[in-house]
Design a protein around this motif. Structure first.
Motif, PDB file in Angstrom:
ATOM      1  N   CYS A 144       0.822  -1.207   0.000  1.00  0.00           N
ATOM      2  CA  CYS A 144       0.000   0.000   0.000  1.00  0.00           C
ATOM      3  C   CYS A 144       0.856   1.257   0.000  1.00  0.00           C
ATOM      4  CB  CYS A 144      -0.913  -0.021   1.223  1.00  0.00           C
ATOM      5  SG  CYS A 144      -1.990   1.415   1.424  1.00  0.00           S
ATOM      6  N   GLU A 145       1.959   1.248   0.748  1.00  0.00           N
ATOM      7  CA  GLU A 145       2.780   2.443   0.914  1.00  0.00           C
ATOM      8  C   GLU A 145       3.988   2.490  -0.011  1.00  0.00           C
ATOM      9  OE1 GLU A 145       1.650   4.746   2.855  1.00  0.00           O
ATOM     10  OE2 GLU A 145       0.058   3.508   3.728  1.00  0.00           O
ATOM     11  N   ASN A 146       4.470   1.333  -0.442  1.00  0.00           N
ATOM     12  CA  ASN A 146       5.721   1.292  -1.208  1.00  0.00           C
ATOM     13  C   ASN A 146       5.676   0.195  -2.271  1.00  0.00           C
ATOM     14  OD1 ASN A 146       8.384   2.473  -1.461  1.00  0.00           O
ATOM     15  ND2 ASN A 146       9.214   0.543  -0.701  1.00  0.00           N
ATOM     16  N   GLY A 147       4.521   0.046  -2.915  1.00  0.00           N
ATOM     17  CA  GLY A 147       4.314  -1.078  -3.822  1.00  0.00           C
ATOM     18  C   GLY A 147       4.708  -0.851  -5.259  1.00  0.00           C
ATOM     19  N   ALA A 148       5.178   0.334  -5.612  1.00  0.00           N
ATOM     20  CA  ALA A 148       5.451   0.627  -7.016  1.00  0.00           C
ATOM     21  C   ALA A 148       6.506  -0.298  -7.610  1.00  0.00           C
ATOM     22  CB  ALA A 148       5.874   2.092  -7.169  1.00  0.00           C
ATOM     23  N   GLY A 149       7.451  -0.745  -6.799  1.00  0.00           N
ATOM     24  CA  GLY A 149       8.485  -1.642  -7.300  1.00  0.00           C
ATOM     25  C   GLY A 149       8.224  -3.108  -7.017  1.00  0.00           C
ATOM     26  N   VAL A 150       6.998  -3.436  -6.625  1.00  0.00           N
ATOM     27  CA  VAL A 150       6.649  -4.811  -6.260  1.00  0.00           C
ATOM     28  C   VAL A 150       5.928  -5.485  -7.421  1.00  0.00           C
ATOM     29  CG1 VAL A 150       5.294  -6.247  -4.685  1.00  0.00           C
ATOM     30  CG2 VAL A 150       6.526  -4.246  -3.808  1.00  0.00           C
ATOM     31  N   ALA A 151       6.457  -6.620  -7.862  1.00  0.00           N
ATOM     32  CA  ALA A 151       5.834  -7.339  -8.976  1.00  0.00           C
ATOM     33  C   ALA A 151       4.532  -7.999  -8.550  1.00  0.00           C
ATOM     34  CB  ALA A 151       6.799  -8.388  -9.527  1.00  0.00           C
ATOM     35  N   ALA A 152       4.485  -8.524  -7.312  1.00  0.00           N
ATOM     36  CA  ALA A 152       3.255  -9.168  -6.843  1.00  0.00           C
ATOM     37  C   ALA A 152       3.229  -9.217  -5.326  1.00  0.00           C
ATOM     38  CB  ALA A 152       3.128 -10.585  -7.411  1.00  0.00           C
ATOM     39  N   LEU A 153       2.045  -9.029  -4.785  1.00  0.00           N
ATOM     40  CA  LEU A 153       1.768  -9.240  -3.367  1.00  0.00           C
ATOM     41  C   LEU A 153       1.184 -10.639  -3.220  1.00  0.00           C
ATOM     42  CD1 LEU A 153       1.189  -8.406  -0.386  1.00  0.00           C
ATOM     43  CD2 LEU A 153      -0.952  -7.384  -1.223  1.00  0.00           C
ATOM     44  N   LEU A 154       1.807 -11.470  -2.368  1.00  0.00           N
ATOM     45  CA  LEU A 154       1.337 -12.830  -2.102  1.00  0.00           C
ATOM     46  C   LEU A 154       0.956 -12.894  -0.632  1.00  0.00           C
ATOM     47  CD1 LEU A 154       4.136 -14.854  -3.965  1.00  0.00           C
ATOM     48  CD2 LEU A 154       2.019 -13.894  -4.895  1.00  0.00           C
ATOM     49  N   ALA A 155      -0.316 -12.707  -0.330  1.00  0.00           N
ATOM     50  CA  ALA A 155      -0.774 -12.522   1.042  1.00  0.00           C
ATOM     51  C   ALA A 155      -1.561 -13.731   1.531  1.00  0.00           C
ATOM     52  CB  ALA A 155      -1.634 -11.264   1.130  1.00  0.00           C
ATOM     53  N   ILE A 156      -1.314 -14.092   2.803  1.00  0.00           N
ATOM     54  CA  ILE A 156      -1.901 -15.308   3.361  1.00  0.00           C
ATOM     55  C   ILE A 156      -2.568 -14.999   4.696  1.00  0.00           C
ATOM     56  CG2 ILE A 156      -1.444 -17.688   4.083  1.00  0.00           C
ATOM     57  CD1 ILE A 156       1.284 -17.370   2.492  1.00  0.00           C
ATOM     58  N   SER A 157      -3.895 -15.033   4.723  1.00  0.00           N
ATOM     59  CA  SER A 157      -4.664 -14.984   5.972  1.00  0.00           C
ATOM     60  C   SER A 157      -4.452 -13.714   6.790  1.00  0.00           C
ATOM     61  CB  SER A 157      -4.339 -16.208   6.848  1.00  0.00           C
ATOM     62  OG  SER A 157      -4.618 -17.401   6.166  1.00  0.00           O
ATOM     63  N   GLY A 158      -4.499 -12.581   6.127  1.00  0.00           N
ATOM     64  CA  GLY A 158      -4.400 -11.313   6.843  1.00  0.00           C
ATOM     65  C   GLY A 158      -4.513 -10.157   5.867  1.00  0.00           C
ATOM     66  N   THR A 159      -5.298  -9.124   6.222  1.00  0.00           N
ATOM     67  CA  THR A 159      -5.524  -7.991   5.329  1.00  0.00           C
ATOM     68  C   THR A 159      -5.465  -6.682   6.117  1.00  0.00           C
ATOM     69  OG1 THR A 159      -7.911  -7.830   5.668  1.00  0.00           O
ATOM     70  CG2 THR A 159      -7.160  -9.391   3.995  1.00  0.00           C
ATOM     71  N   LEU A 160      -5.550  -5.578   5.389  1.00  0.00           N
ATOM     72  CA  LEU A 160      -5.847  -4.286   5.983  1.00  0.00           C
ATOM     73  C   LEU A 160      -7.350  -4.044   5.879  1.00  0.00           C
ATOM     74  CD1 LEU A 160      -3.037  -1.980   4.503  1.00  0.00           C
ATOM     75  CD2 LEU A 160      -3.024  -3.258   6.654  1.00  0.00           C
ATOM     76  N   ARG A 161      -7.814  -2.967   6.501  1.00  0.00           N
ATOM     77  CA  ARG A 161      -9.211  -2.569   6.310  1.00  0.00           C
ATOM     78  C   ARG A 161      -9.436  -2.262   4.830  1.00  0.00           C
ATOM     79  NH1 ARG A 161      -7.381   0.537  10.487  1.00  0.00           N
ATOM     80  NH2 ARG A 161      -7.279   2.319   9.053  1.00  0.00           N
ATOM     81  N   GLN A 162     -10.572  -2.664   4.322  1.00  0.00           N
ATOM     82  CA  GLN A 162     -10.827  -2.503   2.892  1.00  0.00           C
ATOM     83  C   GLN A 162     -11.141  -1.058   2.496  1.00  0.00           C
ATOM     84  OE1 GLN A 162     -10.136  -5.042   0.802  1.00  0.00           O
ATOM     85  NE2 GLN A 162      -9.499  -6.064   2.694  1.00  0.00           N
ATOM     86  N   ASP A 163     -11.282  -0.167   3.479  1.00  0.00           N
ATOM     87  CA  ASP A 163     -11.507   1.243   3.153  1.00  0.00           C
ATOM     88  C   ASP A 163     -10.213   2.062   3.233  1.00  0.00           C
ATOM     89  OD1 ASP A 163     -11.119   1.234   5.874  1.00  0.00           O
ATOM     90  OD2 ASP A 163     -12.955   2.333   6.376  1.00  0.00           O
ATOM     91  N   GLU A 164      -9.067   1.394   3.357  1.00  0.00           N
ATOM     92  CA  GLU A 164      -7.781   2.092   3.334  1.00  0.00           C
ATOM     93  C   GLU A 164      -7.597   2.822   1.997  1.00  0.00           C
ATOM     94  OE1 GLU A 164      -5.002   2.417   5.252  1.00  0.00           O
ATOM     95  OE2 GLU A 164      -5.509   1.161   6.984  1.00  0.00           O
ATOM     96  N   THR A 165      -6.870   3.927   2.040  1.00  0.00           N
ATOM     97  CA  THR A 165      -6.488   4.633   0.816  1.00  0.00           C
ATOM     98  C   THR A 165      -4.996   4.404   0.588  1.00  0.00           C
ATOM     99  OG1 THR A 165      -8.157   6.345   1.164  1.00  0.00           O
ATOM    100  CG2 THR A 165      -6.356   6.871  -0.332  1.00  0.00           C
ATOM    101  N   CYS A 166      -4.664   3.706  -0.471  1.00  0.00           N
ATOM    102  CA  CYS A 166      -3.271   3.335  -0.719  1.00  0.00           C
ATOM    103  C   CYS A 166      -2.656   4.248  -1.785  1.00  0.00           C
ATOM    104  CB  CYS A 166      -3.180   1.888  -1.185  1.00  0.00           C
ATOM    105  SG  CYS A 166      -3.611   0.690   0.104  1.00  0.00           S
ATOM    106  N   PRO A 167      -1.555   4.929  -1.475  1.00  0.00           N
ATOM    107  CA  PRO A 167      -0.905   5.770  -2.471  1.00  0.00           C
ATOM    108  C   PRO A 167      -0.200   4.980  -3.562  1.00  0.00           C
ATOM    109  CG  PRO A 167       0.350   5.767  -0.429  1.00  0.00           C
ATOM    110  CD  PRO A 167      -0.934   5.055  -0.145  1.00  0.00           C
TER     111      PRO A 167
END
Length: 268
Positions: A144-167
């Motif tokens: 959310c904060e530093n994802g511009a250089g990330v090819a993929a997020l691989l997330a397992i059993s945990g999230t942020l609030r879905q109303d977050e605003t991600c830059p």
């Protein structure tokens, strides 16, 4: 991300580290020191010492450390077989500060990648960020904060609030969650919407209709339902669901890495 900029400026002021491959300063259970913090690293099997390496940055769960991650068969067992360098940061007091954007942990994780780049020839186009449980929520925060250089997020059993605003955002999101999870509760949406766990990224990417690409199995004892959003303005989103609780599904990380790296998915 004022803290991120400050930490990286300090990091880049340090002298470059020359790794002795025959006697590395840190590897597996021996942590790499980074200021007053540390991380663990595991090289893939058979690496020739020169070829650029894809990276999996994996955030451990609550009350764990990176020393567990580099021995974990469902994590390091997947990376080492696929030519992927595993980086496992150590959370401050064995946890992560992911609750809002005022966190030092994003800057620390970014510094881990930069420090590893002094030790290894990393492939910047194939940096994957992962995590489990609290670590998954931290991986979401990082993307959310530093994802511009990330090819993929691989997330397992945990999230942020879905109303977050991600830059920022990664190029692709893949998330897996058990519908019976009561540790990091499955985030059921209004009216029983089971696609709600990735609502944030679907909105961020401007996604349209979903399609079902499952069920699928990496192992015969666990079936996953796959829902994919490909009709997006940018990126793609994949949600894998199973009827179990709070765990890392056998074969899930390896299956995702195989697909991302253009390999035939296999277990283990």
């Amino acid at each position: 991300m004022r803290k991120l900029v400050l930490v990286l400026l300090v990091l880049f002021a340090l002298p470059a580290f020359a790794t002795d491959r025959a006697n590395p300063a840190c590897h597996e259970e021996i942590p790499c020191q980074l200021g007053d913090r540390s991380y663990h690293v595991k090289e893939p099997d058979g690496w020739d010492g020169t070829s650029p390496l894809p990276v999996l940055l994996h955030f451990h769960g609550w009350m764990r450390q990176g020393s567990l991650i580099v021995k974990h068969q469902r994590i390091s067992g997947a990376t080492r077989r696929r030519g992927v360098l595993l980086l496992a940061p150590n959370g401050h007091r064995k946890t992560w500060d992911f609750w809002d954007d005022d966190t030092d942990d994003v800057a620390f994780a970014a510094a881990v990648i930069e420090d590893a780049a002094k030790r290894y020839p990393i492939d910047r186009s194939r940096i994957y960020v992962s995590g489990y449980s609290y670590g998954s929520a931290m991986a979401w925060r990082y993307a959310c904060e530093n994802g511009a250089g990330v090819a993929a997020l691989l997330a397992i059993s945990g999230t942020l609030r879905q109303d977050e605003t991600c830059p920022e955002a990664p190029r692709e999101v893949r998330h897996v969650h058990g519908t019976a999870d009561t540790v990091m509760d499955f985030p059921m949406g209004p009216g029983g919407d089971r696609t709600f766990p990735v609502a944030l990224w679907r909105e961020k990417f401007g996604c349209g209709a979903a399609r079902k690409d499952g069920p699928w199995q990496a192992v015969e004892w666990l079936t996953l339902e796959r829902i994919t959003w490909r009709e997006c303005a940018t990126g793609t989103v994949t949600l894998d669901l199973h009827d179990g609780g709070h765990f890392i599904p056998h074969g899930w990380i390896g299956w995702q890495l195989d697909q991302l790296l253009g390999r035939t998915p296999a277990y283990p």
